[in-house]
Design an enzyme around this catalytic site. Structure first.
Site, PDB file in Angstrom:
ATOM      1  N   ASP A  78      80.912  81.901 -31.822  1.00 25.59           N
ATOM      2  CA  ASP A  78      82.228  81.373 -31.500  1.00 25.59           C
ATOM      3  C   ASP A  78      81.785  80.634 -30.065  1.00 25.59           C
ATOM      4  O   ASP A  78      81.499  80.819 -29.410  1.00 25.59           O
ATOM      5  CB  ASP A  78      83.437  82.281 -31.665  1.00 25.59           C
ATOM      6  CG  ASP A  78      82.897  83.296 -30.726  1.00 25.59           C
ATOM      7  OD1 ASP A  78      82.419  83.724 -30.838  1.00 25.59           O
ATOM      8  OD2 ASP A  78      83.800  83.847 -30.213  1.00 25.59           O
ATOM      9  N   GLU A 103      83.422  87.052 -30.948  1.00 28.30           N
ATOM     10  CA  GLU A 103      82.949  87.822 -29.836  1.00 28.30           C
ATOM     11  C   GLU A 103      83.790  87.582 -29.063  1.00 28.30           C
ATOM     12  O   GLU A 103      83.863  88.450 -28.095  1.00 28.30           O
ATOM     13  CB  GLU A 103      81.225  87.444 -30.381  1.00 28.30           C
ATOM     14  CG  GLU A 103      80.673  88.378 -29.030  1.00 28.30           C
ATOM     15  CD  GLU A 103      80.578  88.653 -27.644  1.00 28.30           C
ATOM     16  OE1 GLU A 103      80.728  89.657 -27.276  1.00 28.30           O
ATOM     17  OE2 GLU A 103      80.873  87.400 -26.745  1.00 28.30           O
ATOM     18  N   GLU A 104      84.007  86.526 -28.637  1.00 29.09           N
ATOM     19  CA  GLU A 104      84.824  86.248 -27.543  1.00 29.09           C
ATOM     20  C   GLU A 104      86.087  86.670 -27.734  1.00 29.09           C
ATOM     21  O   GLU A 104      86.892  87.048 -26.652  1.00 29.09           O
ATOM     22  CB  GLU A 104      84.750  84.442 -26.952  1.00 29.09           C
ATOM     23  CG  GLU A 104      83.502  84.183 -26.527  1.00 29.09           C
ATOM     24  CD  GLU A 104      83.260  84.504 -25.476  1.00 29.09           C
ATOM     25  OE1 GLU A 104      83.741  85.599 -24.638  1.00 29.09           O
ATOM     26  OE2 GLU A 104      81.994  83.797 -25.442  1.00 29.09           O
TER      27      GLU A 104
END
Length: 419
Positions: free
Chosen positions: A102, A160-161
């Site tokens: 991402d 992941e963010e």
């Protein structure tokens, strides 16, 4: 405790079917051959970044690439995650390789041919590089299944963010949906680009490598009054101001100075007019710590401080404390065993023991579930003006890091599973 994998190879990092020459710095012809392709993939992903839980195009590219290599591919994991399984023809362990996909809501300002085409979105954290290295590693290893001992499970992770508000996602969701089963990996490898290191260098940490992260929200409740007569109300702005300052005493006076902890108030909102005492102020921030014990103590101290301050000023409060990501802890024995792999690829002088970082990374959920090694990949090139940190609009990488990343990741897999 001694892990059973420690007895597999008494001389780690000295032999495997791809990297036979132990002399550091030797170019691997197979990686050199696919380097132009890797650059093309990375630039394409960089031009078309996608936010967390929106990685539709990226996941299609990943799935198609892995399918063409002959891997067993599963899509739609944790929304847009992709899992690829590569089975070696020799017996050996199951090893997982993780790459995140991402991007971030940042407007890119660096003028390069591969600049983001999506307004307000860019790969400012290097996940385009991570994805490309994951694909390159899969291609290199797929050419050596006759010599590959065991199975490699590639985990291409979305979000992941952090998933958008109200949504689930990321490593935790992938684990819940079963990516660590059928087959179950014995160890997991991952990497992250690291601007403080020049391209051609690798950083490592044995033990706690990145901080756990928690989000807090403190709502201070006072009483409105005319600004000329503050004694008739309770000034929530004043209480909030004392709270912001007092919270810093936790790291400087209340927690062992040898246990790093960072408390940041990043947002303050309250009040509606300059001559009216605010009856409510909201503080929003983050806590970073390298252990659960320190995180627990920090939360306890925060509640103690806010309770005392609001009571003393005649105010009330609400405090929400949400654990987002645990500390990322590299398995020390696994790290020690595979350190020669890095040294063979980039040389001892370029294998750098870096200090733990207070940034968070949700690879930590994988590391909590299996022995793991998460390393830092140098990407800087001062001569080319590539020095910006992650999460900035100027961020970029020296693309030669792609070769180092693939060599290192493939080397870890092969050295761990060597017969």
């Amino acid at each position: 405790m001694t892990h059973r994998f420690l007895n597999k190879n008494p001389e780690p990092g000295t032999r495997n079917p791809v990297f036979e020459n132990p002399e550091p710095g030797i170019r691997n012809p197979e990686i050199e051959a696919i380097f132009p392709k890797l650059v093309e993939i990375r630039r394409d992903l960089h031009r078309h970044p996608e936010l967390s839980n929106r990685e539709v195009r990226t996941s299609k590219i990943v799935a198609q690439f892995l399918t063409q290599l002959g891997l067993e591919v599963t899509t739609g994991v944790a929304h847009h995650g992709v899992v690829g399984i590569l089975r070696g023809k020799q017996p050996g362990p199951v090893v997982a390789v993780r790459a995140d996909m991402d991007a971030l809501p940042i407007q890119e300002i660096r003028d390069v041919p591969y600049k983001s085409c999506v307004p307000g979105v860019m790969h400012a954290c290097g996940h385009d590089v991570h994805t490309t290295i994951g694909l390159g590693t899969a291609e290199i290893l797929a050419k050596h299944t006759d010599q590959l001992g065991g199975t490699v499970k590639f985990l291409f992770q979305p979000a992941e963010e952090g998933a958008p508000v109200g949504e689930d996602g990321g490593a935790k969701m992938m684990i819940r949906e079963g990516v660590l089963e059928n087959p179950s990996p014995e160890v997991i490898f991952g990497l992250h680009v690291y601007p403080p290191l020049e391209a051609g260098k690798i950083g490592y940490v044995a033990g706690p490598a990145m901080a756990g992260a928690s989000r807090f929200e403190i709502k201070i409740k006072g009483k409105k009054a005319h600004g000329a007569y503050p004694h008739t109300g309770v000034d929530a702005v004043l209480v909030a101001s004392h709270t912001v300052v007092a919270l810093q005493n936790i790291s400087s006076r209340m927690v062992n100075s040898q246990d790093p902890v960072v408390i940041t108030v990043g947002s303050i909102h309250g009040g509606n007019r300059g001559n009216i005492l605010a009856d409510e102020v909201v503080l929003i921030g983050t806590v970073r710590a390298l252990s659960d014990t320190v995180m627990d103590e920090t939360e306890r101290r925060m509640r103690q401080i806010v309770t005392g301050l609001t009571s003393g000023f005649g105010a009330e409060y609400e405090l929400g404390f949400v654990r987002q990501v645990p500390a990322l802890v590299n398995d020390p024995e696994l790290t020690e065993r595979l350190l020669p792999t890095f040294e063979r690829i980039v040389g001892k002088a370029n294998t750098i023991q870096t200090p733990p970082r207070m940034g968070a990374e949700d690879f930590a959920f994988f590391a909590a579930a299996r022995p793991s090694l998460f390393f830092s990949l140098g990407i800087a090139n001062a001569e080319c003006g590539i020095t910006a940190g992650i999460h900035t609009p100027e961020f970029d990488v020296d693309e030669n890091c792609l070769k180092i990343g693939v060599a290192a990741m493939a080397g870890l897999v092969l050295d761990f599973g060597v017969l």
